[in-house]
Design a protein around this motif. Structure first.
Motif, PDB file in Angstrom:
ATOM      1  N   SER A  21       0.864  -1.165   0.000  1.00 19.00           N
ATOM      2  CA  SER A  21       0.000   0.000   0.000  1.00 19.00           C
ATOM      3  C   SER A  21       0.908   1.225   0.000  1.00 19.00           C
ATOM      4  CB  SER A  21      -0.936   0.012   1.211  1.00 19.00           C
ATOM      5  OG  SER A  21      -2.029   0.879   0.964  1.00 19.00           O
ATOM      6  N   SER A 114     -12.941  -4.788   2.599  1.00 23.44           N
ATOM      7  CA  SER A 114     -12.130  -3.572   2.723  1.00 23.44           C
ATOM      8  C   SER A 114     -13.037  -2.356   2.656  1.00 23.44           C
ATOM      9  CB  SER A 114     -11.120  -3.492   1.563  1.00 23.44           C
ATOM     10  OG  SER A 114     -11.809  -3.256   0.339  1.00 23.44           O
ATOM     11  N   GLY A 115     -12.472  -1.221   3.032  1.00 25.54           N
ATOM     12  CA  GLY A 115     -13.215   0.020   2.907  1.00 25.54           C
ATOM     13  C   GLY A 115     -13.502   0.361   1.457  1.00 25.54           C
ATOM     14  N   HIS A 143     -11.717   7.669  -0.285  1.00 23.11           N
ATOM     15  CA  HIS A 143     -12.733   6.651   0.013  1.00 23.11           C
ATOM     16  C   HIS A 143     -12.325   5.299  -0.559  1.00 23.11           C
ATOM     17  CE1 HIS A 143     -15.330   9.995   1.208  1.00 23.11           C
ATOM     18  NE2 HIS A 143     -15.070  10.573   0.062  1.00 23.11           N
ATOM     19  N   GLU A 204     -16.376  12.082   4.150  1.00 17.24           N
ATOM     20  CA  GLU A 204     -15.826  11.672   5.447  1.00 17.24           C
ATOM     21  C   GLU A 204     -16.382  12.648   6.483  1.00 17.24           C
ATOM     22  OE1 GLU A 204     -11.533  10.812   5.839  1.00 17.24           O
ATOM     23  OE2 GLU A 204     -11.401  11.250   3.685  1.00 17.24           O
ATOM     24  N   ASN A 209      -7.996  12.170   5.649  1.00 23.77           N
ATOM     25  CA  ASN A 209      -7.075  11.874   4.551  1.00 23.77           C
ATOM     26  C   ASN A 209      -6.510  13.122   3.898  1.00 23.77           C
ATOM     27  OD1 ASN A 209      -7.058   8.799   4.130  1.00 23.77           O
ATOM     28  ND2 ASN A 209      -9.212   9.277   4.436  1.00 23.77           N
ATOM     29  N   ASP A 237     -18.953   8.121   4.870  1.00 24.75           N
ATOM     30  CA  ASP A 237     -17.861   7.161   4.839  1.00 24.75           C
ATOM     31  C   ASP A 237     -17.204   7.153   6.223  1.00 24.75           C
ATOM     32  OD1 ASP A 237     -14.797   6.681   2.881  1.00 24.75           O
ATOM     33  OD2 ASP A 237     -15.665   5.627   4.584  1.00 24.75           O
ATOM     34  N   VAL A 239     -15.423   4.639   7.426  1.00 26.90           N
ATOM     35  CA  VAL A 239     -14.368   3.614   7.479  1.00 26.90           C
ATOM     36  C   VAL A 239     -13.356   3.978   8.553  1.00 26.90           C
ATOM     37  CG1 VAL A 239     -12.402   2.661   6.185  1.00 26.90           C
ATOM     38  CG2 VAL A 239     -14.656   2.799   5.115  1.00 26.90           C
ATOM     39  N   MET A 240     -13.014   5.260   8.648  1.00 32.09           N
ATOM     40  CA  MET A 240     -12.034   5.689   9.645  1.00 32.09           C
ATOM     41  C   MET A 240     -12.706   6.127  10.951  1.00 32.09           C
ATOM     42  SD  MET A 240      -9.146   8.682   9.332  1.00 32.09           S
ATOM     43  CE  MET A 240      -8.220   7.954   8.008  1.00 32.09           C
ATOM     44  N   LYS A 265     -11.815  -0.992   9.010  1.00 33.14           N
ATOM     45  CA  LYS A 265     -10.806  -0.774  10.057  1.00 33.14           C
ATOM     46  C   LYS A 265     -11.208  -1.382  11.402  1.00 33.14           C
ATOM     47  CE  LYS A 265      -9.154   3.328   7.615  1.00 33.14           C
ATOM     48  NZ  LYS A 265      -7.786   3.045   7.167  1.00 33.14           N
ATOM     49  N   GLU A 399      -2.143  12.536   6.501  1.00 36.37           N
ATOM     50  CA  GLU A 399      -2.731  11.388   7.187  1.00 36.37           C
ATOM     51  C   GLU A 399      -3.142  11.819   8.587  1.00 36.37           C
ATOM     52  OE1 GLU A 399      -2.470   8.491   4.087  1.00 36.37           O
ATOM     53  OE2 GLU A 399      -3.589   8.650   5.948  1.00 36.37           O
TER      54      GLU A 399
HETATM   55  P1  KE4 Z   1      -9.309   0.302   2.545  1.00 36.42           P
HETATM   56  O1  KE4 Z   1      -9.731  -0.125   1.159  1.00 36.42           O
HETATM   57  O2  KE4 Z   1      -7.871   0.788   2.582  1.00 36.42           O
HETATM   58  O3  KE4 Z   1      -9.622  -0.726   3.627  1.00 36.42           O
HETATM   59  O4  KE4 Z   1     -10.228   1.560   2.954  1.00 36.42           O
HETATM   60  C1  KE4 Z   1     -10.281   2.671   2.099  1.00 36.42           C
HETATM   61  C2  KE4 Z   1     -10.740   3.880   2.887  1.00 36.42           C
HETATM   62  C3  KE4 Z   1     -12.045   4.299   2.756  1.00 36.42           C
HETATM   63  N1  KE4 Z   1     -12.512   5.373   3.437  1.00 36.42           N
HETATM   64  C4  KE4 Z   1     -11.701   6.061   4.278  1.00 36.42           C
HETATM   65  C5  KE4 Z   1     -12.246   7.250   5.006  1.00 36.42           C
HETATM   66  C6  KE4 Z   1     -10.348   5.668   4.457  1.00 36.42           C
HETATM   67  O5  KE4 Z   1      -9.544   6.381   5.287  1.00 36.42           O
HETATM   68  C7  KE4 Z   1      -9.856   4.550   3.755  1.00 36.42           C
HETATM   69  C8  KE4 Z   1      -8.422   4.081   3.873  1.00 36.42           C
HETATM   70  N2  KE4 Z   1      -7.584   4.856   4.744  1.00 36.42           N
HETATM   71  C9  KE4 Z   1      -6.164   4.791   4.431  1.00 36.42           C
HETATM   72  C10 KE4 Z   1      -5.459   5.717   5.411  1.00 36.42           C
HETATM   73  N3  KE4 Z   1      -5.638   7.079   5.113  1.00 36.42           N
HETATM   74  C11 KE4 Z   1      -5.625   3.406   4.489  1.00 36.42           C
HETATM   75  C12 KE4 Z   1      -4.121   3.335   4.494  1.00 36.42           C
HETATM   76  C13 KE4 Z   1      -3.578   2.856   3.171  1.00 36.42           C
HETATM   77  O6  KE4 Z   1      -4.116   3.274   2.110  1.00 36.42           O
HETATM   78  O7  KE4 Z   1      -2.615   2.081   3.220  1.00 36.42           O
END
Ligand code: KE4
Length: 426
Positions: A21, A114-115, A143, A204, A209, A237, A239-240, A265, A399
């Motif tokens: 990543s 995953s998110g 996202h 968000e 982010n 969203d 996710v965080m 997460k 971040e």
């Molecule tokens: P993942 O597909 O990485 O599980 O989630 C995507 C996602 C969706 N929505 C929000 C608000 C998110 O912050 C994220 C992913 N966050 C990043 C960190 N800023 C993950 C870290 C990375 O990309 O390695």
């Protein structure tokens, strides 16, 4: 040469950028990323035996701390019963019930891996139930990496998006409109002009982010009202922020009822879990109950649901968030005092146990353009100074940092002491 350096050189030969990543490669801060051998509580240990106090927490999941005994035991027990069946299990029902118990706006939920899957699926669902094709996102919000969401502002605000990555079809990017975060008039103007074509906006609720950027007072409620006026679905969203800023997420903290919520997460406790949920009427459109297709080989995986359930049980204990809030406040105030004492212009931001730090003269950062004015060189010196002092911060200005319940007073004191020493050298 350190073992991390040796491993990084080896990795870069066979894995793009040496990582799985991008942010892990330390490209924006420079240097060699420590390769992690193990983690326990608030700390990481790298392959050279160096230990760090960890404020990344795997980018959010590790809210109860690394290798929490109850989470490890739950995963071990699940593993002994088999790692994946591709068939329904009780644990998936229990995790869905646990999520729904915390978020009243979610009457039905689908687990994914995953998110990115969660947001991608939520947008497909929103387009299907509204019969509209355009979506709105906000500059600086991330996202996940599905095509519709790898889009940045076109020539002017509210114009059609342009791909933010090669490989994203222009036609796809054209279906995503981008606006500045925290700018309600811009959204109201866009919806007045094109609201009938827009399926959903995704946001968000606390932006994590672009650094940690808070919604202005009334902003989220304004999004809700604007969406209601134009039949646009509101996707939060989380996710965080979900289970991070409060047990009920940002929607509980700010009193907003979204049409769809995306999660990730924390609900996986460090294993791959994402989820999206909303009203029964909307969610029953998802296959096989309805016509909107979405699937996943490992969705609801027994190990991931075990880790998620164990984590949600711990964070549901009385006083969990109150303790995390007090510790997060003490940490961020201590760091700010250290920087102020050293005469370093900065702005600290925080919601619950997610926090940010901008090296700026600004007294507020409300959107990506303002975040981008920060002194990135100063951030990089700060990052590396803290890393050398054994404090592992997020390797990018854009971040957000995270505390866990394992960050006790002694850990926080050590961090503040390090901040005092590093701030003097900035
Ligand atoms: P993942 O597909 O990485 O599980 O989630 C995507 C996602 C969706 N929505 C929000 C608000 C998110 O912050 C994220 C992913 N966050 C990043 C960190 N800023 C993950 C870290 C990375 O990309 O390695």
């Amino acid at each position: 040469m350190t073992r991390s350096e040796t491993l990084f050189n080896r990795a870069r030969q066979i894995i793009p950028g040496g990582v799985n990543s991008p942010v892990r490669a330390f490209k924006s801060v420079g240097g060699i990323p420590p390769f992690i051998a193990s983690a326990q509580g608030a700390c990481l240990t790298d392959v050279d035996g160096r230990t760090y106090i960890d404020y990344v927490g795997s980018w959010g999941p590790m809210i109860v701390g690394h290798a929490h005994p109850a989470v490890v035991a739950a995963i071990q027990a699940a593993t002994a019963r088999g790692t994946s069946f591709g068939a329904p299990t009780e644990a998936e029902v229990q995790l869905a019930e646990a999520i729904i118990d915390c978020m009243p706006a979610i009457e039905m939920v689908r687990l994914v891996n995953s998110g990115t899957e969660a947001t991608m699926s939520a947008l497909r669902l929103a387009r299907a139930v509204t019969g509209r094709e355009l979506i709105v996102k906000f500059t600086g919000c991330y996202h996940g990496h599905s095509d519709s969401l790898l889009v940045e502002a076109g020539s002017g605000a509210a114009t059609f998006g342009v791909p933010s990555s090669p490989g994203v079809p222009r036609a796809t990017a054209h279906s995503t409109l981008t606006l500045p975060y925290n700018d309600l008039p811009a959204l109201q103007a866009l919806l007045a002009q094109r609201g009938q074509e827009i399926a959903a906006l995704i946001v968000e609720p606390v932006a994590g982010n672009m650094g940690c950027v808070l919604p202005l007072p009334g902003y989220l409620q304004g999004l809700r009202t604007a969406c209601d006026q134009h039949g646009v679905l509101l996707i939060l969203d989380e996710v965080m922020t979900g289970f991070r800023v409060a047990r009920g997420g940002a929607q509980a903290l700010y009193g907003i009822r979204p049409d769809l919520t995306t999660l990730g997460k924390v609900i996986g406790g460090g294993l791959p879990v994402g989820a999206y949920g909303g009203s029964r009427a909307i969610m029953e459109q998802i296959s096989p109950a309805g016509p909107v297709y979405q699937a996943g080989t490992l969705s609801g995986n027994p190990l991931a649901t075990a880790a998620g359930l164990a984590t949600l049980e711990i964070i549901s204990q009385p006083g969990f968030y109150e303790t995390l809030e007090a510790r997060s406040q003490r940490l961020t105030e201590g760091i700010s005092w250290a920087l102020t004492a050293a005469g370093i212009p900065h702005l600290g931001t925080r919601v619950g146990s997610m926090f940010g730090l901008f090296f700026t003269h600004r007294t507020r950062v409300d959107n990506f353009a303002e975040a981008a004015e920060s002194d990135l060189n100063c951030f990089n010196r700060w990052f590396h100074g803290m890393l050398a002092a054994g404090i592992y911060l997020a390797p990018s200005q854009y971040e957000t940092g995270f505390l866990s319940m394992a960050h006790d007073d002694a850990i926080i004191d050590r961090t503040i002491d390090a901040a005092r020493a590093v701030a003097k050298g900035l």
